[in-house]
Design an enzyme around this catalytic site. Structure first.
Site, short mmCIF file in Angstrom:
data_model
loop_
_atom_site.label_atom_id
_atom_site.label_comp_id
_atom_site.label_asym_id
_atom_site.label_seq_id
_atom_site.Cartn_x
_atom_site.Cartn_y
_atom_site.Cartn_z
N LYS A 193 0.85 -1.19 0.00
CA LYS A 193 0.00 0.00 0.00
C LYS A 193 0.88 1.23 0.00
CE LYS A 193 -1.90 2.87 2.53
NZ LYS A 193 -1.82 4.16 1.81
N GLY A 246 6.91 4.97 8.34
CA GLY A 246 6.03 6.13 8.47
C GLY A 246 6.15 6.73 9.86
N SER A 247 5.08 7.36 10.31
CA SER A 247 5.14 8.07 11.58
C SER A 247 5.13 7.10 12.77
CB SER A 247 3.94 9.01 11.70
OG SER A 247 2.74 8.26 11.72
N THR A 248 5.71 7.53 13.87
CA THR A 248 5.70 6.73 15.09
C THR A 248 4.26 6.50 15.56
OG1 THR A 248 7.92 7.39 15.73
CG2 THR A 248 6.45 6.72 17.52
N GLY A 251 2.85 3.87 13.42
CA GLY A 251 3.62 2.65 13.68
C GLY A 251 3.11 1.91 14.90
N GLU A 268 9.83 1.12 10.73
CA GLU A 268 10.85 2.17 10.56
C GLU A 268 10.12 3.49 10.76
OE1 GLU A 268 13.90 1.53 10.27
OE2 GLU A 268 13.97 -0.50 9.48
N CYS A 302 13.48 10.68 7.32
CA CYS A 302 13.35 10.21 8.70
C CYS A 302 14.63 10.47 9.49
CB CYS A 302 12.94 8.74 8.74
SG CYS A 302 13.92 7.70 7.68
N GLU A 399 9.18 15.59 15.67
CA GLU A 399 9.63 15.53 14.28
C GLU A 399 8.83 16.57 13.48
OE1 GLU A 399 8.58 11.95 11.89
OE2 GLU A 399 10.71 11.89 11.44
#
Ligand code: NAI
Ligand code: MG
Length: 495
Positions: A193, A246-248, A251, A268, A302, A399
């Site tokens: 995706k 992607g984003s924490t 995640g 990641e 990142c 971030e």
């Protein structure tokens, strides 16, 4: 002068885009579509199918069938050959892919050519080689249960199975390749995706996989939103592994969904990577290094060097030079080869970045340069340097994912170690110095998955990549990628 758009890129973009499931291009079952935009103009670029859970079911079923069927019959050398062919096709169609990427993502055509295409092809060749080099261990066991019996045990790394891969928009083609290729090298099949914002090169990649001879159902591409298609894939009981970048925040959602099914996962995630400049570094090297670390890809990286720590003796001078570099960078669309700063991915990200700068200023930060949007149209933000920041400010902690660096002086190594590690993240870090003793004493004290010395953001297919702390779980690249897509089976034979 802008690069003139290749008619093949235009023709592909204007196509009616469907989902790629079992080698067939099909609309979503609901008929839903979603727009994708050109970040340089803000205008609609194309429309793609928006998958829902029912489409994801079909894609997972296709990947399962291929995993149990044709794909499992291939020899490792055949998988290697197909991946090498894919690498050739990435290069043969490189200019078309690079232009599609730049039109969809906004990034410089130079980066699209060198990284989305060039690094993708190199990564693919590197990983293709692993297909024939996956090996287990022979174990001399000491089992004593039955007197006189002898045993031999060995391990077999087996493909983990059907992989659900969910990737972000900052390096769309490269991230798709980072997931798909090691999975295939190990004998897995994939449902990918792409990010909502950047589905186009992934769809073109799906076609190239077929052209390379990779069998139907081995690589399936479902475009759609994270909330619908992404969530359906991450929580699907029919996948064996979810691989996410992607984003924490998301995640964590994906990790929870995966654990409910005991699906393997690798994450990641975000970063807030420190750039540490010691007092022996020349002012020009320090300023150029810091600028490269944060402004590369508009800071949508990142591992972006978003926190700058400079020894107090050099702080003012490095900041002045960094400000001069940042203000002199030319801003424009990615198709303009002279433009050094390109638009951010979306209006949402532009507003998010500007909002964070605004809050930083309200909390007392000073703007050394930038701090505002650029142009009437397109999602541009000027390269921004903020000083007079405190460790508790949002701009220092979160971030930003834009061309924004926060700068802080330090007096000694203990202090900079504390500042650098004072973050929930731990993805990357760079140390700028030729003082071997100081550098070597810093490296083990920095909590980050990658530490660079006198460089930043440099990756290689052989270097394991991933995060400490909330920057993720697991490693990609190198042999670590093979471990990430295999499951060890122990075999014990009595004789
Ligand atoms: P995101 O983490 O929401 O999106 C990344 C991918 O996850 C996309 O494919 C998206 O469709 C998918 N996704 C979103 N929600 C999902 C869900 N509930 N279930 C399954 N998949 C889902 O990132 P977003 O919203 O695009 O960007 C927000 C911030 O995230 C950025 O400002 C940046 O700080 C961070 N980010 C970090 C990246 C990195 O490489 N570390 C990449 C992209 C974003
Ligand atoms: Mg999101």
């Amino acid at each position: 002068m802008s690069v003139s758009v290749d008619p093949r890129a235009t023709a592909f973009i204007q196509r009616r885009h469907g989902l790629l499931i079992n080698a067939e291009v099909r609309p979503s079952l609901s008929g839903a579509e979603m727009p994708v935009f050109n970040p340089a103009t803000g205008e609609e670029l194309a429309r793609v199918a928006a998958a829902t859970a029912a489409d994801v079911d079909l894609a997972v079923a296709a990947a399962r069938q291929a995993f149990e069927g044709s794909w499992s019959q291939l020899r490792p050398a055949d998988r290697e050959r197909l991946l090498l062919k894919l690498a050739d096709l990435l290069e043969a169609n490189g200019e078309e892919l690079a232009q599609i990427e730049t039109l969809n993502n906004g990034k410089s055509i130079h980066l699209s050519r060198a990284l989305e295409v060039g690094a993708s092809a190199e990564f693919t060749r590197y990983m293709a080689g692993w297909a024939t080099k996956i090996e287990g261990k022979s174990l001399d066991v000491s089992i004593a249960a039955v007197p006189g019996a002898k045993y031999r045990a060995y391990t077999v790394p087996e493909p983990v199975g059907v992989v659900g891969a969910i990737v972000p928009w900052n390096f769309p083609l490269l991230m798709a390749i980072w997931k798909i290729v090691p999975a295939l090298a190990c004998g897995c099949t994939v449902v990918l995706k792409p990010a909502d914002e950047t589905p186009l090169t992934a769809l073109r990649l799906g076609q190239l996989c077929l052209e390379a001879g990779i069998p139907a159902g081995v690589v399936n591409i479902v475009t759609g939103t994270g909330a619908q298609a992404g969530a359906a894939l991450a929580g699907h009981p029919g996948i064996d592994k979810v691989a996410f970048t992607g984003s924490t925040q998301i995640g964590k959602v994906i990790g929870h969904a995966a654990v409910d099914n005991m699906t393997r996962f690798s994450l990641e995630l975000g970063g807030k990577s420190p750039v540490i400049v010691l007092d022996d570094t020349s002012l020009d090297t320090a300023a150029a290094g810091a600028a490269g670390a944060i402004f590369f890809n508009q800071g949508q990286v990142c591992t972006a060097g978003s926190r700058l720590y400079v020894h107090r003796s050099a702080f003012d001078k490095v900041l002045e030079r960094l400000g001069t570099i940042a203000s002199s960078l030319s801003i424009g669309p990615g198709l303009d080869p002279q433009a050094q700063i390109n638009p951010l991915i979306s209006a949402k990200q532009q507003n998010r970045v500007l909002g964070m700068i605004e809050r930083g200023v309200a909390e007392g930060a000073s703007v050394i340069c930038g701090g505002e949007r650029y142009g009437e149209s397109g999602f541009y933000v000027r390269p921004t340097v903020l000083a007079n920041v405190r460790p508790d400010m949002q701009v220092v902690r979160e971030e930003i994912f834009g061309p924004v660096v926060v700068a802080t002086p330090f007096d000694d190594l203990d202090e900079v170690v504390h500042l650098a590690n004072d973050s929930v993240y731990g993805l990357g870090a760079s140390i700028w110095s030729n003082d071997l003793r100081q550098v070597m004493s810093l490296i083990p004290r920095i909590k980050a998955g990658t530490v660079w010395v006198n460089t930043h953001n440099m990756l290689d297919p052989s270097m394991p990549f991933g995060g400490y702390k909330q920057s993720g779980i697991g490693r990609e690249m190198g042999h670590a990628a093979i471990e990430a897509y295999t499951e060890n089976k122990s075999v014990c034979i009595a004789y």
